[in-house]
Design a protein around this motif. Structure first.
Motif, PDB file in Angstrom:
ATOM      1  N   ARG A 267      83.630  -5.633  77.837  1.00 28.79           N
ATOM      2  CA  ARG A 267      84.990  -6.053  78.144  1.00 28.79           C
ATOM      3  C   ARG A 267      84.903  -7.240  79.103  1.00 28.79           C
ATOM      4  O   ARG A 267      84.123  -7.204  80.053  1.00 28.79           O
ATOM      5  CB  ARG A 267      85.680  -4.857  78.811  1.00 28.79           C
ATOM      6  CG  ARG A 267      87.156  -4.938  79.044  1.00 28.79           C
ATOM      7  CD  ARG A 267      88.028  -5.334  77.918  1.00 28.79           C
ATOM      8  NE  ARG A 267      88.632  -4.261  77.148  1.00 28.79           N
ATOM      9  CZ  ARG A 267      89.060  -4.428  75.893  1.00 28.79           C
ATOM     10  NH1 ARG A 267      88.900  -5.587  75.291  1.00 28.79           N
ATOM     11  NH2 ARG A 267      89.631  -3.447  75.247  1.00 28.79           N
ATOM     12  N   CYS A 268      85.643  -8.296  78.835  1.00 31.88           N
ATOM     13  CA  CYS A 268      85.535  -9.525  79.630  1.00 31.88           C
ATOM     14  C   CYS A 268      85.713  -9.224  81.124  1.00 31.88           C
ATOM     15  O   CYS A 268      86.720  -8.649  81.526  1.00 31.88           O
ATOM     16  CB  CYS A 268      86.573 -10.546  79.179  1.00 31.88           C
ATOM     17  SG  CYS A 268      86.530 -12.065  80.147  1.00 31.88           S
ATOM     18  N   VAL A 269      84.709  -9.616  81.908  1.00 28.96           N
ATOM     19  CA  VAL A 269      84.771  -9.326  83.341  1.00 28.96           C
ATOM     20  C   VAL A 269      85.683 -10.304  84.084  1.00 28.96           C
ATOM     21  O   VAL A 269      86.014 -10.087  85.238  1.00 28.96           O
ATOM     22  CB  VAL A 269      83.365  -9.368  83.993  1.00 28.96           C
ATOM     23  CG1 VAL A 269      82.512  -8.223  83.479  1.00 28.96           C
ATOM     24  CG2 VAL A 269      82.670 -10.695  83.730  1.00 28.96           C
ATOM     25  N   ILE A 270      86.087 -11.376  83.392  1.00 31.14           N
ATOM     26  CA  ILE A 270      86.957 -12.354  84.038  1.00 31.14           C
ATOM     27  C   ILE A 270      88.423 -11.931  83.894  1.00 31.14           C
ATOM     28  O   ILE A 270      89.162 -11.873  84.851  1.00 31.14           O
ATOM     29  CB  ILE A 270      86.778 -13.759  83.410  1.00 31.14           C
ATOM     30  CG1 ILE A 270      85.299 -14.115  83.248  1.00 31.14           C
ATOM     31  CG2 ILE A 270      87.548 -14.813  84.195  1.00 31.14           C
ATOM     32  CD1 ILE A 270      84.533 -14.396  84.498  1.00 31.14           C
ATOM     33  N   CYS A 271      88.836 -11.629  82.653  1.00 36.34           N
ATOM     34  CA  CYS A 271      90.265 -11.367  82.415  1.00 36.34           C
ATOM     35  C   CYS A 271      90.545  -9.888  82.180  1.00 36.34           C
ATOM     36  O   CYS A 271      91.694  -9.506  82.042  1.00 36.34           O
ATOM     37  CB  CYS A 271      90.738 -12.174  81.210  1.00 36.34           C
ATOM     38  SG  CYS A 271      89.964 -11.660  79.669  1.00 36.34           S
ATOM     39  N   GLY A 272      89.503  -9.065  82.103  1.00 34.44           N
ATOM     40  CA  GLY A 272      89.729  -7.648  81.874  1.00 34.44           C
ATOM     41  C   GLY A 272      90.192  -7.333  80.468  1.00 34.44           C
ATOM     42  O   GLY A 272      90.643  -6.228  80.190  1.00 34.44           O
ATOM     43  N   SER A 274      92.445  -9.285  78.543  1.00 38.24           N
ATOM     44  CA  SER A 274      93.705  -9.872  78.082  1.00 38.24           C
ATOM     45  C   SER A 274      93.486 -11.236  77.424  1.00 38.24           C
ATOM     46  O   SER A 274      94.390 -11.769  76.807  1.00 38.24           O
ATOM     47  CB  SER A 274      94.670  -9.991  79.251  1.00 38.24           C
ATOM     48  OG  SER A 274      94.092 -10.778  80.274  1.00 38.24           O
ATOM     49  N   GLY A 275      92.279 -11.775  77.541  1.00 39.20           N
ATOM     50  CA  GLY A 275      91.992 -13.047  76.891  1.00 39.20           C
ATOM     51  C   GLY A 275      91.963 -14.194  77.886  1.00 39.20           C
ATOM     52  O   GLY A 275      92.914 -14.367  78.644  1.00 39.20           O
ATOM     53  N   CYS A 276      90.880 -14.968  77.885  1.00 37.82           N
ATOM     54  CA  CYS A 276      90.793 -16.119  78.781  1.00 37.82           C
ATOM     55  C   CYS A 276      89.838 -17.138  78.156  1.00 37.82           C
ATOM     56  O   CYS A 276      89.314 -16.933  77.069  1.00 37.82           O
ATOM     57  CB  CYS A 276      90.319 -15.701  80.175  1.00 37.82           C
ATOM     58  SG  CYS A 276      88.606 -15.138  80.222  1.00 37.82           S
ATOM     59  N   ARG A 277      89.608 -18.220  78.890  1.00 40.07           N
ATOM     60  CA  ARG A 277      88.771 -19.293  78.382  1.00 40.07           C
ATOM     61  C   ARG A 277      87.322 -18.816  78.188  1.00 40.07           C
ATOM     62  O   ARG A 277      86.680 -19.137  77.204  1.00 40.07           O
ATOM     63  CB  ARG A 277      88.806 -20.446  79.387  1.00 40.07           C
ATOM     64  CG  ARG A 277      88.449 -21.796  78.841  1.00 40.07           C
ATOM     65  CD  ARG A 277      88.671 -22.857  79.914  1.00 40.07           C
ATOM     66  NE  ARG A 277      88.107 -22.452  81.206  1.00 40.07           N
ATOM     67  CZ  ARG A 277      86.824 -22.607  81.532  1.00 40.07           C
ATOM     68  NH1 ARG A 277      85.993 -23.170  80.705  1.00 40.07           N
ATOM     69  NH2 ARG A 277      86.383 -22.207  82.711  1.00 40.07           N
ATOM     70  N   VAL A 278      86.829 -18.032  79.147  1.00 33.87           N
ATOM     71  CA  VAL A 278      85.430 -17.609  79.109  1.00 33.87           C
ATOM     72  C   VAL A 278      85.144 -16.743  77.877  1.00 33.87           C
ATOM     73  O   VAL A 278      84.132 -16.911  77.212  1.00 33.87           O
ATOM     74  CB  VAL A 278      85.049 -16.861  80.401  1.00 33.87           C
ATOM     75  CG1 VAL A 278      83.621 -16.332  80.319  1.00 33.87           C
ATOM     76  CG2 VAL A 278      85.206 -17.783  81.602  1.00 33.87           C
ATOM     77  N   CYS A 279      86.083 -15.830  77.537  1.00 33.16           N
ATOM     78  CA  CYS A 279      85.835 -14.955  76.389  1.00 33.16           C
ATOM     79  C   CYS A 279      86.475 -15.527  75.129  1.00 33.16           C
ATOM     80  O   CYS A 279      86.568 -14.847  74.120  1.00 33.16           O
ATOM     81  CB  CYS A 279      86.344 -13.544  76.663  1.00 33.16           C
ATOM     82  SG  CYS A 279      88.119 -13.439  76.963  1.00 33.16           S
ATOM     83  N   LYS A 280      86.920 -16.767  75.172  1.00 35.38           N
ATOM     84  CA  LYS A 280      87.567 -17.425  74.043  1.00 35.38           C
ATOM     85  C   LYS A 280      88.694 -16.563  73.475  1.00 35.38           C
ATOM     86  O   LYS A 280      88.823 -16.382  72.264  1.00 35.38           O
ATOM     87  CB  LYS A 280      86.554 -17.769  72.956  1.00 35.38           C
ATOM     88  CG  LYS A 280      85.460 -18.698  73.452  1.00 35.38           C
ATOM     89  CD  LYS A 280      84.718 -19.347  72.262  1.00 35.38           C
ATOM     90  CE  LYS A 280      83.539 -20.154  72.722  1.00 35.38           C
ATOM     91  NZ  LYS A 280      82.308 -19.353  72.851  1.00 35.38           N
TER      92      LYS A 280
HETATM   93 ZN    ZN Z   1      88.307 -13.094  79.216  1.00 36.82          ZN
END
Ligand code: ZN
Lengths: 344, 801
Positions: A267-272, A274-280
């Motif tokens: 699970r994306c550690v940046i956005c948790g 919800s979707g962000c640039r790092v996890c595209k």
């Molecule tokens: Zn993310």
């Protein structure tokens, strides 16, 4: 619930007593810690309030808050008294300025890659894996051929290879740590459980690719090893590396030397999620590749594929370090800027 | 690879939405990296018609358009020149928001009200640039939303295909994958047409010399065709999938390549010498110009397509300029072949030429589909072009058996994967994949794998299909043999403590291990000096000796006895540390037990060092070591508070270590009375850290971007009253401004020169901004703030040298 209210009353009384009997600042802080500090008993009650029914939540919350402000007021009063007493007492002594910085060694810093790498290694050592190394200037045979990547196969496009200027032309800079699988299996008989960390090279350079980077490879071969075991092991690893509750998923993929193959996403550690640039915007971050060792590989090392099964996995250390520390440009790792290093 | 949702639906009428397809494919191993709605941002744009175009009264370059969306009439000021009355255009009325984020409002432009905007392709995100506004087909119905009217009510999936899944490099391939997941049916479109031309054998011939490198070669011929642009649907689909539309013939081959994954080539039959085709390798090196106009160095052994005189194409890679379809072409030979993957890859690599075609052949193209692809091309083309189809076709190698039978044991799948797969689950997967199963009841099953699945050759390949199509999430998580070890915070704790210990050893400290029990009698003898009422201690009911009756409430006495012993053994410089627990009664839990790290420092600062003199250790040595340990434990934002709380430490020379309200340790000079009781002659320094409290924040360090702009350094010396805590001064300077990055004390002294009761402290301040080079004025203003703080808040006076 009435129990909780009663407990708050008892705690308040005990706390007030502890505060008034405190002789020193540290006694006082002790009392605060126990009763109404961040991890104190009353704060714990407040933390759990959310699980109560709405009506109870209000009553318990109000009662706990009142208790806390009572205790805080009494704490502040007593702190003033003790400090005043201390000031008077200290007047008779020679005093030094204890707030001046200490004298001593200037500590150096870990490189974040070696930091992350040693944590990964430590986890797998605890899980019963031993370390093996291998050459970085590697034969084509070990880097490709014996890993089921024949010449003129599209799988070779997956990695841009550095070749050494050498008669025969079959020396490459290893593109992954996987050749150590072959080298280790050539000299060991199952059961084997090996982890292989080291530098690898690919002819590629941008903010997420470096021509030299690091991988940790791991594999295990025995009579009864299954893909479920692989899932169990890597789940445990991710739990230790990324935290207890971070979900992960296994997604089918392709590597020439494993079958079935999988990629593991956390699970994306940046956005948790919800979707962000790092996890595209996918909410997931690919963290490692793995799979059951392809029977064709056993052919190269003389293991009987009907008798033995095994798994292998590999991960990029830089990628994991970037996620852990919030670093967005891989090139920072190799500039060794003191202002960068001094943050770790 | 890119796939359009509507195109996909022509092959599998799936109930899944585009988003669901994205998830389902990704979790089956065909990663869909993005799924984009093409009409995004066009919701507010309507198809409209221009009623009239008038010049703008106040601006030569602008026009005033009267536009209708079928209901209302709008006045729009427009800067483009390419429109006229009657044109169908894309109107964004006031309030609309465009794909590029532009918000359309009602505006007055040079004195004329404009109630919206006529959009260009570029503004709609349909093109990189556009010369004027978008003019739609004249028959487009006015009043409808724009996206469906221009075929943009669609989704574009971007799919990452792994090298083993060449079969998925087409709409058909992806449709098969969707069907394998959902159990829905793949439908192949009809490919029928009338053969009205002459027999194919009379106008062309085909031979394959190297059948090992070209196992199948299918071809059809059409005549009397006119070369024109393709209809909008074909052009749009090609463009959206990344292929440039050229003309109806070239486009149809590219369309089929995207749709069926079958690379095709169209030769101008009249430019093929002798109207013949032969497939064979190049005997000698030669130069050959491909249709991109580049002269290629062909090496011997590369597979080529030849006519009666020479090469006309690099087989499976790219056609030749000499037989390219041009404007005047009227007879076409469509090639649809299967070439051996390794040969194509080797040729493409040696030529440094990778094409959509070679990319697919390298990964494997379905040899059983070549004829269908030519027929489909001709059938599709007949929908929008007039031509005659020569009767018959060439199909060399068309009778080959391309399917494989592979043995499969369900029990083996269970053994490799570690999950029970029932016979039913296995047959289900195979049936969804379209793999016929033959289970005779004895021995392994025989699974028939169709030709397009190049990646399936062995039992393990079938096991992978079973695992992925039943979902990896259904595989349990077990652990090899003995079961999963259950790691906890304690493991981490041990590792961190070991790191701190290693540091202390490097710094010359030896590790001591003292008994956890201490003498209750000794404790009582020293009374309140030890800072812990002995009645609060945990006592043993059956002590092993009189000297071991109670559990130690802190670690001082053990280490102090170690110093005493050392001195008696003529060792006069002692550095020792201990990691162990402290115990006692507690208010809430009944009793506590808590891991601590403690050290003692006694004697000279640098014993045995000839150059550094023989200075005795002092408080700041102990504090420096303590700060280092805390940093190694990951403990940040600590502060040192002068205090009297620990009676075993000298008041005035000891400090509590605080961290967000908690005391996490203490450091200071050992109380003189205790030293003399143990006959220790000189001062000794002691520190004790509550390890768990110190470690409690365990988050990975978050990197902060390096400062790019140059720093400015300022040195400030100031005389303070002796009692001013320099640590407080440092903290307050740092808090003054975000541009103050670092404050360092580089000199402290007292002496007659500055008068008694005063001390001089010199600071070095680093000033730096995140986003700019600071001006002199800004630096000066920060400097002034610091000076004001020192003078007004701390009663300092600045020294000027
Ligand atoms: Zn993310």
């Amino acid at each position: 619930m009435p129990d909780t209210i009663e407990r708050i009353a008892i705690l308040t009384e005990e706390g007030l007593r502890a505060i008034s009997s405190a002789k020193t600042e540290s006694d006082l802080l002790d009392a605060k810690g126990r009763y109404f500090g961040k991890k104190g008993a009353i704060s714990e009650i407040l933390k759990n309030v959310a699980s109560l029914a709405l009506e109870d939540r209000k009553r318990v919350g109000a009662s706990a808050n009142e208790a806390r402000s009572n205790l805080e007021a009494s704490f502040a009063r007593r702190l003033g008294e003790i400090r005043e007493k201390g000031r008077r007492a200290r007047e008779g002594f020679e005093q030094i300025d204890v707030t001046l910085p200490g004298r001593g060694p200037r500590l150096g810093h870990r490189h974040p890659i070696s930091w992350t790498m040693s944590e990964i290694i430590a986890i797998f050592q605890r899980l019963g894996f031993s370390i093996r190394g291998g050459p970085e200037i590697e034969k084509d045979y070990y880097n490709f051929e014996a890993l089921n990547i024949p010449k003129d196969h599209p799988a070779r496009d997956m990695q841009d290879t550095f070749y050494l200027d050498w008669p025969g032309g079959d020396l490459v800079l290893r593109t992954h740590t996987s050749p150590i699988q072959i080298r280790a299996m050539e000299t060991m008989r199952p059961p084997v459980r090996v982890i292989a960390p080291g530098a690898v090279y690919r002819c590629d350079s941008d903010i997420t690719h470096s021509p030299m980077f690091h991988q940790v490879e791991g594999f295990a071969v025995d009579r009864t090893i299954t893909m479920a075991d692989l899932k169990g092991l890597l789940t445990e690893f991710c739990r230790m590396m990324f935290g207890e509750s971070n979900p992960l998923r296994f997604r089918p993929s392709f590597f020439p030397f494993t079958e079935p193959s999988a990629e593991v996403d956390i699970r994306c550690v940046i956005c948790g999620g919800s979707g962000c640039r790092v996890c595209k915007d996918s909410g997931w971050l690919e963290i490692l590749g793995c799979g059951m060792i392809d029977p064709a590989v056993y052919g190269f090392v003389g293991y009987d594929p009907e008798e033995y099964t095994g798994f292998a996995f590999g991960m990029g250390v830089e990628r994991i370090a970037m996620l852990r520390h919030g670093i967005s440009d891989i090139r920072l790792f190799f500039e060794n800027d003191p202002r960068f290093l001094s943050q770790f | 690879m890119k796939v359009l949702y509507t195109w996909l639906k022509e092959f599998v009428d799936t109930r899944l939405s585009p988003r669901e397809i994205q998830d389902a494919l990704t979790m089956a191993g065909v990663e869909v990296s993005s799924c984009r709605y093409l009409g995004e941002g066009m919701e507010d744009v309507v198809v409209s018609r221009i009623l009239g175009v008038d010049p703008h009264p106040n601006a030569e370059k602008l026009s005033l358009c009267r536009v209708t969306d079928g209901k209302g009439e709008y006045r729009i000021v427009c800067g483009a020149r390419n429109m006229k009355a009657g044109d169908v255009v894309a109107l964004a009325r006031a309030g609309a928001r465009l794909p590029n984020g532009m918000q359309i409002g009602k505006a007055k432009i040079r004195g004329q009200v404009s109630e919206g905007m006529l959009c260009s392709e570029q503004e709609l995100g349909l093109a990189e640039e556009s010369p004027g506004i978008m003019i739609l087909q004249a028959d487009t119905e006015v009043g409808n939303p724009l996206a469906p009217a221009i075929g943009m009510d669609d989704w574009l999936l971007t799919i990452e295909i792994t090298p083993n899944r060449g079969d998925c490099l087409s709409v058909l391939g992806v449709a098969r994958e969707v069907a394998a997941i959902t159990g829905e049916q793949v439908v192949l479109p009809e490919a029928s047409f009338a053969e009205t031309g002459p027999p194919i054998g009379e106008i062309a011939s085909v031979a394959v010399t190297h059948t090992d490198l070209c196992p199948r070669y299918s071809a059809r011929v059409i005549t009397d065709v006119t070369i024109v642009p393709s209809p909008p649907l074909i052009q749009r689909r090609l463009a959206l999938c990344g292929v440039r539309p050229i003309n109806n013939i070239v486009d149809i081959t590219n369309y089929l390549l995207l749709e069926l994954g079958q690379p095709m080539h169209a030769f101008d039959l009249d430019r093929l010498a002798g109207n013949r085709i032969d497939v064979r390798t190049s005997g000698i090196p030669r130069t050959f110009t491909t249709l991109d106009g580049t002269a290629r160095e062909i090496q011997s052994g590369m597979l080529l397509i030849w006519d009666a005189e020479g090469p006309v194409a690099v087989a499976g890679v790219m056609g030749g300029e000499n037989t390219e379809v041009l404007g005047g072409t009227s007879r076409i030979l469509f090639e649809s072949a299967h070439f051996a993957p390794a040969s194509i890859r080797s040729t493409a690599r040696r030529l440094g030429l990778s094409s959509e075609s070679s990319y697919r052949f390298e990964r494997g193209v379905d040899p059983s589909g070549t004829m269908y692809a030519t027929d489909r091309a001709v059938a599709l083309l007949s929908g929008f072009a007039d031509f005659k189809v020569a009767s018959g076709s060439f199909d060399i190698g068309g009778d080959g058996e391309y399917r494989r039978a592979i043995p499969f044991r369900p029990a083996r799948a269970t053994r490799v994967i570690g999950r029970d797969y029932s016979d039913r689950e296995c047959t289900d997967v195979f049936s969804r994949l379209g793999f016929p199963v033959n289970d005779t009841g004895e021995g392994p099953w025989k699974i028939t794998v169709p030709a397009h699945r190049f990646d399936i050759e062995r039992e393990i390949d079938l096991i992978e299909e079973i695992a992925r199509l039943n979902g990896y999430d259904t595989i349990p998580t077990t652990y090899p043999e003995s079961g999963a070890p259950d790691f906890s915070r304690d493991d981490l704790f041990a590792a961190e403590v070991e790191r701190a210990s290693e540091f202390l050893r490097t710094e010359g400290f030896s590790q001591a291990i003292n008994f956890s029990f201490v003498s209750g009698r000794e404790w009582e003898k020293h009374g309140s000096l030890l800072g812990f009422d002995s009645s609060d201690a945990m006592r043993l009911s059956n002590p092993i000796s009189e000297e071991a009756t109670m559990m130690r409430p802190h670690l001082l006495m053990g280490l102090l006895h170690n110093v005493e012993t050392s001195i008696r053994r003529f060792v006069d410089d002692v550095r020792m540390f201990e990691v162990g627990k402290a115990f006692g009664k507690s208010f809430l839990e009944g009793h506590f037990e808590e891991p601590r790290l403690a050290f003692v420092l006694y004697g000279r600062r640098m014993p045995g060092n000839w150059s550094m003199g023989a200075d005795p250790v002092d408080f700041y040595d102990a504090k420096g070591v303590t700060e280092s340990i805390l940093r190694l434990l990951g403990c940040e934002s600590i502060h040192f508070i002068p205090s009297l709380s620990r009676p075993f430490l000298e008041p005035g020379k000891s400090s509590e270590i605080g961290k967000s309200g908690d005391v996490i340790g203490w450091v200071g000079a050992v109380r003189r009375e205790l030293l003399s009781a143990l006959e220790i002659p000189g001062p000794a320094y002691y520190a004790e850290i509550r390890i768990q409290e110190a470690m409690s924040s365990l988050r990975a360090v978050q990197y902060r971007a390096i400062q790019k702009f140059p720093p400015v350094f300022r040195d400030i010396a100031c005389i303070f009253p002796l009692g001013v805590p320099v640590g407080d001064v440092l903290a307050m300077i740092r808090a003054l401004s975000p541009e103050i990055r670092e404050v360092e004390v580089f000199d402290v002294f007292t002496g007659e020169k500055i008068g008694t009761g005063r001390k001089s402290v010199a600071f070095r301040v680093r000033i730096q901004a995140e986003d700019r080079t600071l001006t002199d004025a800004e630096v000066h203003s920060i400097h002034t703030k610091i000076v004001n703080l020192l003078e007004n808040r701390f009663g300092g006076s600045i020294r000027t040298s």
